[in-house]
Scaffold this active site. Structure first.
Site, PDB file in Angstrom:
ATOM      1  N   ASP A 143       0.822  -1.210   0.000  1.00  0.00           N
ATOM      2  CA  ASP A 143       0.000   0.000   0.000  1.00  0.00           C
ATOM      3  C   ASP A 143       0.857   1.261   0.000  1.00  0.00           C
ATOM      4  OD1 ASP A 143      -2.282  -1.614   0.216  1.00  0.00           O
ATOM      5  OD2 ASP A 143      -2.103  -1.673   2.405  1.00  0.00           O
ATOM      6  N   TYR A 214       6.805 -10.188   6.422  1.00  0.00           N
ATOM      7  CA  TYR A 214       6.589  -8.778   6.769  1.00  0.00           C
ATOM      8  C   TYR A 214       7.184  -8.452   8.137  1.00  0.00           C
ATOM      9  CZ  TYR A 214       3.237  -8.005   2.959  1.00  0.00           C
ATOM     10  OH  TYR A 214       2.648  -7.869   1.729  1.00  0.00           O
TER      11      TYR A 214
END
Length: 437
Positions: A143, A214
């Site tokens: 994002d 992540y």
């Protein structure tokens, strides 16, 4: 004849007699001073120059001369070159970009992919700016604001070698230096680190990825890191994550089950920690939603059991309304692929050193800014860390969200179910189609 000579001739002509008498004998200009004549000449020049549809004579002649000397531009002929399928590994800092993926509509900031594809097209490695023309695929979509340390794309590019030569590693030194060429054109906060010249058969950057790793960075101030680690461990395994993502009807997702391989809180340096998360695949905004709930547990606003309750869709069938964690601290740290050979740049190579220095300079710049900001904070009057009678919800950005009274997650208003969101989108699409037809 020069422009000035033509101009003088134009000035004289109206005032010559049929017998071509000298200008001094018949012209009103005979008694004019030199300065007056020059001023009149400039006035006439301006009138002649700016006639509609005409260029200045000097400009017209220079442009004509330039056009004669200019070589006609030729389209780059991709048919004269072979193509080869490669994979590229790269890293980027996300806060200057509107996410990774190219968008259909214009965005306030450029996207990382948009910048990379422009560079690929500029050096004629791909024939256009359309990703479909060269079978472009990405590993993990990030994002706006999110960074990546090991992102991967796969695509077809121009090659110096024939298909037969491409299969032999001995010819690799003759191939286009993809990494160095792209790093010359890319900004300092996007760096290509390696290339795979022969990905495995059937390779696709998205579908061949075994897992995505992540990391979400945070400062431990005001947080019980031990409780957060207990809660993080509850994410491990396969669960329905519909309460930990953004529900988007346009995607028409019906399966929210995702497998989490590892989830834990680990120390980084000093007072900084990170939520270290490995999974096969993730939903939109999933990591930031998971982190928002871990912050609530770490602040003591929710019990560790909140995570189990939110994963139980029978107990919590509809997503409670809450704010996601900030985007800036999130990093796509790594992507794992089977049997892929990466060729990194020679660290002793001049070009590698040159672009490495650029990254070092960028890093130093951010360190200096952080140090200056710290001094800025220290010289200002200290303020209370907590607001009397109010609660500041930690969102990872240092500011958080201030609420008068905290409402427990499972008592909050809830969103529509995933099924209703999907059906509403389909209804809008049908209505629009019927209106157009």
């Amino acid at each position: 004849m020069s422009f000035w000579q033509r101009l003088m001739r134009a000035v004289e002509k109206p005032f010559r007699t049929k017998q071509s008498m000298p200008i001094a004998e018949s012209s009103k200009y005979a008694d004019w001073s030199k300065e007056q004549l020059v001023e009149r000449l400039l006035q006439l020049e301006n009138e002649i120059t700016y006639q509609p549809g005409k260029l200045k004579p000097s400009l017209a002649s220079s442009e004509t001369k330039a056009s004669k000397n200019r070589k006609p531009s030729r389209e780059f002929d991709f048919s004269k070159y072979s193509r080869r399928f490669i994979a590229l590994k790269f890293a980027y800092l996300g806060w200057n970009y509107n996410g990774l993926a190219v968008q259909k509509e214009p965005t306030p900031l450029p996207t990382v992919e948009g910048v990379i594809i422009e560079a690929l097209n500029k050096c004629k490695l791909v024939p256009s700016l359309d990703p479909h023309d060269f079978r472009f695929s990405r590993c993990g979509r990030t994002d706006k604001g999110v960074s990546a340390m090991s992102q991967v794309i796969s695509l077809f590019v121009r090659s110096n070698l024939s298909e037969e030569e491409q299969s032999d590693p001995k010819n690799d030194s003759k191939e286009i230096q993809y990494v160095n060429i792209l790093n010359q054109l890319l900004p300092e906060d996007i760096r290509v680190s390696a290339v795979s010249l022969r990905p495995p058969k059937g390779f696709d950057a998205r579908f061949s990825c075994q897992y995505r790793h992540y990391r979400y960075l945070f400062h431990k101030d005001g947080l019980d890191v031990g409780r957060m680690d207990q809660a993080a461990a509850l994410f491990k395994g396969e669960h329905d994550f519909r309460n930990f993502c953004k529900l988007d009807g346009s995607k028409q997702i019906t399966n929210y089950a995702r497998n989490i391989i590892s989830a834990k809180i680990i120390p980084l340096s000093g007072d900084f920690y990170c939520f270290d998360l490995i999974g096969s695949a993730f939903l939109w905004h999933q990591v930031r939603c998971m982190m928002a709930n871990l912050f609530l547990v770490g602040q003591g606003l929710e019990n560790v059991s909140l995570i189990s309750d939110m994963l139980d869709v029978d107990k919590t069938p509809r997503k409670p309304i809450y704010d996601m964690a900030s985007d800036i601290p999130l990093i796509l740290y790594d992507c794992k692929f089977p049997d892929i050979e990466w060729v990194e740049t020679n660290v002793d190579d001049y070009k590698a050193i040159k672009y490495g220095k650029a990254v070092s300079a960028l890093t130093l710049s951010y360190h200096l800014k952080a140090t200056v900001a710290q001094i800025f904070k220290e010289v200002l009057p200290s303020t209370a860390t907590e607001l009397s009678g109010k609660t500041r919800i930690n969102l990872g950005d240092g500011k958080g969200k201030v609420v008068t009274s905290y409402e427990k997650m499972l008592k909050r208003n809830v969103m529509e179910t995933a099924e209703v969101v999907n059906e509403k989108f389909r209804h809008r699409k049908r209505t629009k189609f019927e209106a157009q037809n």
